[in-house]
Design a protein around this motif. Structure first.
Motif, PDB file in Angstrom:
ATOM      1  N   SER A 160      -7.436  -1.164 -71.777  1.00  0.00           N
ATOM      2  CA  SER A 160      -8.866  -0.933 -71.585  1.00  0.00           C
ATOM      3  C   SER A 160      -9.667  -2.007 -72.311  1.00  0.00           C
ATOM      4  CB  SER A 160      -9.266   0.443 -72.104  1.00  0.00           C
ATOM      5  OG  SER A 160      -9.196   0.466 -73.522  1.00  0.00           O
ATOM      6  N   ALA A 161     -10.944  -2.103 -71.951  1.00  0.00           N
ATOM      7  CA  ALA A 161     -11.812  -3.100 -72.583  1.00  0.00           C
ATOM      8  C   ALA A 161     -11.998  -2.805 -74.063  1.00  0.00           C
ATOM      9  CB  ALA A 161     -13.161  -3.130 -71.877  1.00  0.00           C
ATOM     10  N   GLY A 162     -11.788  -1.546 -74.465  1.00  0.00           N
ATOM     11  CA  GLY A 162     -11.959  -1.180 -75.868  1.00  0.00           C
ATOM     12  C   GLY A 162     -10.757  -1.453 -76.734  1.00  0.00           C
ATOM     13  N   GLY A 163      -9.682  -1.958 -76.129  1.00  0.00           N
ATOM     14  CA  GLY A 163      -8.501  -2.306 -76.898  1.00  0.00           C
ATOM     15  C   GLY A 163      -7.391  -1.285 -76.836  1.00  0.00           C
ATOM     16  N   CYS A 217      -9.793  -7.721 -68.457  1.00  0.00           N
ATOM     17  CA  CYS A 217      -8.627  -6.861 -68.242  1.00  0.00           C
ATOM     18  C   CYS A 217      -8.676  -6.120 -66.914  1.00  0.00           C
ATOM     19  CB  CYS A 217      -8.468  -5.868 -69.393  1.00  0.00           C
ATOM     20  SG  CYS A 217      -9.877  -4.775 -69.645  1.00  0.00           S
ATOM     21  N   TYR A 218      -9.830  -6.139 -66.226  1.00  0.00           N
ATOM     22  CA  TYR A 218      -9.966  -5.446 -64.943  1.00  0.00           C
ATOM     23  C   TYR A 218     -10.003  -6.414 -63.757  1.00  0.00           C
ATOM     24  CZ  TYR A 218     -11.513  -1.800 -68.178  1.00  0.00           C
ATOM     25  OH  TYR A 218     -11.597  -0.900 -69.215  1.00  0.00           O
TER      26      TYR A 218
END
Length: 276
Positions: A160-163, A217-218
């Protein structure tokens, strides 16, 4: 350098000489993986053959909305059989195209839904084509459970973008050309976006905005060859090695190195298609 062409058409109507030249160009480039996407039964069969023949090639099988006027339950059963072959990694490309309307819209809708259901049954990734039908495409995907908890549970989580990690619906918006707002909605639903050659076009602000705003990441990258050739080769037939220019534009828009963008889009595509 590793590049992954997440969507191309090696199965086009090439002569033997043209196909041999195309394969040679790919094998002498930084493209280490490519997914050959079917658009009907014949091209899906050829994609499977290409995947058997070339170590770097994988296949997606399905009926493009343009071709759905030719689809039947019997043909869809043949697609289902093809989907179980080794190196077939997705159902696609499927969706809606209301720009040309080469098949009636209700026919497109029917076979889009049927193919989503088939992908659900087979627990396979889905590759989406949508043109001038953005909201309806999303609505049908939702209605058919393409973003359901049950579907996501069938696949490993993604970064995810949050790690951390998060559920992955394994739905790819091929050659994404929609708005940033819809891109954000798709990502929240668990979809992945594929960026294509038009991001290099001078006046294509919308796709540039998407590529800049959506976390790396997407994103994956593709050519859709022989179509949608990037600058500086616009106007000529596209081919997988030209995706370098698309990835370089993504890197520029994100203010990262080309190497970082290439590695990330390659790893994202490998994860999406389940290629180890």
């Amino acid at each position: 350098m590793e590049l992954f062409d997440a969507h191309t058409h090696i199965n086009e109507d090439y002569t033997d000489e043209e196909r041999a030249e195309l394969v040679s160009r790919i094998e002498h480039s930084d493209v280490l993986y490519a997914v050959d996407a079917g658009s009907d039964l014949a091209t899906s069969k050829l994609a499977v053959t290409d995947a058997k023949k070339y170590y770097w090639c994988y296949a997606a099988v399905g009926y493009h909305p343009h071709e759905t006027k030719h689809c039947t339950p019997e043909i869809l059963e043949e697609i289902r059989v093809l989907a179980k072959y080794p190196k077939v990694v997705a159902i696609g490309e499927i969706g809606l195209d209301f720009h040309y309307d080469l098949s009636e819209r209700d026919t497109q809708r029917k076979w889009f839904r049927e193919q989503i259901r088939m992908a659900e049954e087979l627990k396979m990734p889905i590759v989406i084509h949508t043109r001038e039908a953005d909201q309806e495409t999303m609505d049908i995907l939702k209605e058919e459970g393409a973003f359901s908890k049950e579907r996501k549970a069938a696949f490993p989580e993604r970064p995810s973008a949050g790690g951390g990690t998060e559920p992955d619906a394994r739905v790819l918006l091929h050659c994404y050309s929609g708005s940033r707002e819809m891109a954000e909605q798709y990502v929240d639903l668990g979809a992945t976006l594929s960026i294509c050659g038009p991001v290099t076009f001078k006046n294509n602000r919308k796709t540039k905005e998407v590529a800049a705003a959506i976390p790396l990441c997407y994103l994956t990258s593709e050519t859709d060859a022989p179509y949608l050739t990037p600058e500086p080769f616009r106007g000529k037939p596209n081919c997988s090695p030209y995706m370098e220019y698309t990835v370089r534009k993504i890197a520029e828009l994100k203010n990262i190195s080309y190497e970082e963008a290439a590695k990330a889009t390659c790893e994202n595509a490998k994860r999406f298609y389940g290629i180890r």
